[in-house]
Design an enzyme around this catalytic site. Structure first.
Site, short mmCIF file in Angstrom:
data_model
loop_
_atom_site.label_atom_id
_atom_site.label_comp_id
_atom_site.label_asym_id
_atom_site.label_seq_id
_atom_site.Cartn_x
_atom_site.Cartn_y
_atom_site.Cartn_z
N TYR A 32 0.83 -1.20 0.00
CA TYR A 32 0.00 0.00 0.00
C TYR A 32 0.86 1.25 0.00
O TYR A 32 2.07 1.18 0.21
CB TYR A 32 -0.95 0.00 1.21
CG TYR A 32 -0.29 0.34 2.54
CD1 TYR A 32 0.57 -0.56 3.17
CD2 TYR A 32 -0.52 1.56 3.16
CE1 TYR A 32 1.17 -0.24 4.37
CE2 TYR A 32 0.08 1.89 4.37
CZ TYR A 32 0.92 0.99 4.98
OH TYR A 32 1.53 1.31 6.16
N ARG A 51 8.04 3.92 -5.08
CA ARG A 51 8.13 2.96 -3.96
C ARG A 51 7.09 1.86 -4.12
O ARG A 51 7.37 0.69 -3.85
CB ARG A 51 7.95 3.68 -2.62
CG ARG A 51 8.14 2.74 -1.45
CD ARG A 51 8.15 3.45 -0.11
NE ARG A 51 6.88 4.10 0.14
CZ ARG A 51 6.66 4.95 1.16
NH1 ARG A 51 7.64 5.25 1.99
NH2 ARG A 51 5.48 5.48 1.34
N LYS A 145 6.50 -2.08 1.70
CA LYS A 145 5.35 -1.49 2.41
C LYS A 145 4.15 -2.42 2.33
O LYS A 145 3.21 -2.19 1.56
CB LYS A 145 5.04 -0.10 1.84
CG LYS A 145 4.20 0.77 2.76
CD LYS A 145 4.31 2.22 2.37
CE LYS A 145 3.35 3.13 3.12
NZ LYS A 145 3.48 3.12 4.57
N GLU A 177 12.68 2.46 13.63
CA GLU A 177 11.76 3.52 13.22
C GLU A 177 10.55 3.54 14.15
O GLU A 177 10.44 2.72 15.05
CB GLU A 177 11.34 3.34 11.76
CG GLU A 177 10.70 2.01 11.45
CD GLU A 177 10.39 1.79 9.97
OE1 GLU A 177 10.31 2.78 9.20
OE2 GLU A 177 10.18 0.62 9.59
N1 PDD Z 1 3.27 5.13 7.20
N2 PDD Z 1 7.99 3.85 8.50
C1 PDD Z 1 6.85 3.15 8.55
C2 PDD Z 1 6.85 1.82 9.22
C3 PDD Z 1 5.67 3.67 7.97
O1 PDD Z 1 4.54 2.97 8.01
C4 PDD Z 1 5.71 4.95 7.36
C5 PDD Z 1 4.49 5.56 6.71
C6 PDD Z 1 6.93 5.65 7.35
C7 PDD Z 1 7.07 7.01 6.69
O2 PDD Z 1 7.01 6.90 5.29
P1 PDD Z 1 6.44 8.09 4.38
O3 PDD Z 1 7.25 9.28 4.71
O4 PDD Z 1 6.66 7.60 3.01
O5 PDD Z 1 4.99 8.30 4.74
C8 PDD Z 1 8.04 5.06 7.92
C9 PDD Z 1 2.03 5.59 6.61
C10 PDD Z 1 1.84 7.07 6.73
C11 PDD Z 1 0.89 4.77 7.16
O6 PDD Z 1 1.06 3.56 7.28
O7 PDD Z 1 -0.17 5.33 7.47
#
Ligand code: PDD
Length: 285
Positions: A32, A51, A145, A177
């Site tokens: 996703y 991505r 993801k 993270e």
């Molecule tokens: N999450 N690390 C994890 C585990 C994440 O799920 C996310 C984003 C990020 C940050 O990635 P980005 O900058 O591309 O949003 C880092 C989204 C926002 C979510 O699952 O809702």
């Protein structure tokens, strides 16, 4: 927010139905993206598409769509000024449940929806986030993801039970993270430290633009893992994600970071990040 996208069609949300045999449901065999929308504009769509295509490639899911057109159409159909687009792709339906994948020509299930949310105005910007740390017990391909989010969800509930805002996860005593954000610190001598891109973290889209802004502000950047102790001794800490953008962290495991208030550099990084994403796209003929 009433119009959603499902397998090529834009339909009212009540009309969007998927099979109980979808591998996304049965095996979390799905990936996703969450794309932020500010001022009616999709933020960093090209990087999200890159991505998404990498995630699909890593799992050999054959799915093609004009991702940006789908997202843009949902912004328009739902009159979305600020919020997010959620886009999911699963390997599709398999009526004989089997761990092995179905034939590669099986159509994937692709859906997307819009959610209205205030992103720029967020009370956490001035108070900062309070964090606790927990072991990172997720699988070892956090660079993809996928929709396997149960551990992250458990950690969010732990944070809530502890009365804090989120969890930073650790492997071998090093911070990987946040539950759904990338984690960063700024050392006492002004170096921005952010986990290197490897299988332990998601390569955040917001992180890319954040690092560009930090470098253009003159900050030195080290892409390496840091320990909880190093984080506690840091001058500043913050997170980046598509939904929280850049958000200061003011406390880790009860220990105040810096002065226990949002850091000065973090605030500047957030401002320059916002200035970039809020710049209207150039007019093309
Ligand atoms: N999450 N690390 C994890 C585990 C994440 O799920 C996310 C984003 C990020 C940050 O990635 P980005 O900058 O591309 O949003 C880092 C989204 C926002 C979510 O699952 O809702």
């Amino acid at each position: 927010m009433h119009i959603v996208y499902l397998n090529g069609d834009y339909v009212p949300k009540s009309a969007a139905k998927i099979s109980i045999y979808d591998r996304g449901l049965l095996f979390s065999d799905a990936v996703y993206e969450v794309i932020s929308v500010i001022g009616g504009q999709l933020i960093d769509m090209e990087r999200h598409v890159a991505r998404l295509e990498r995630s699909l490639g890593e799992l050999s899911i054959n799915a093609f769509a004009d991702w940006a057109v789908v997202a843009q159409q949902l912004v328009a159909d739902n009159d979305l000024g600020e919020g997010l687009i959620y886009l999911q792709v699963s390997r599709g339906v398999m009526e004989e449940r089997d761990y092995r994948w179905p034939a590669p020509e099986t159509p994937p299930t692709i859906f997307a929806f819009a959610q209205k949310r205030s992103l720029v105005e967020n009370p956490m910007v001035t108070r900062g986030m309070r964090i606790i740390t927990r072991p990172d017990l997720r699988w070892q391909r956090c660079d993809i993801k996928t929709t396997q989010l149960l551990y992250a969800s458990l950690m969010k509930m732990e944070a809530e039970a502890a009365g804090v805002d989120d969890v930073w996860m650790t492997r071998d005593d090093l911070v990987t993270e946040g539950t759904s954000q990338n984690a960063h610190i700024i050392s006492q001598d002004g170096v921005l430290i952010s986990h290197q891109l490897d299988r332990r973290i998601l390569p955040g889209v917001t992180r890319i633009e954040m690092l560009e802004q930090a470098r253009s502000m003159g900050l030195a950047v080290e892409e390496r893992a840091f320990s909880i102790d190093e984080a506690k001794q840091a001058a500043e800490a913050f997170i980046s994600s598509s939904t929280l953008l850049i958000m200061p962290v003011v406390e880790i495991d009860g220990h105040p970071i810096g002065h226990g208030r949002p850091g000065e550099q973090t605030t500047k990084i957030r401002q320059s990040y916002l200035a970039v994403v809020q710049t209207p796209p150039p007019i093309t003929n």
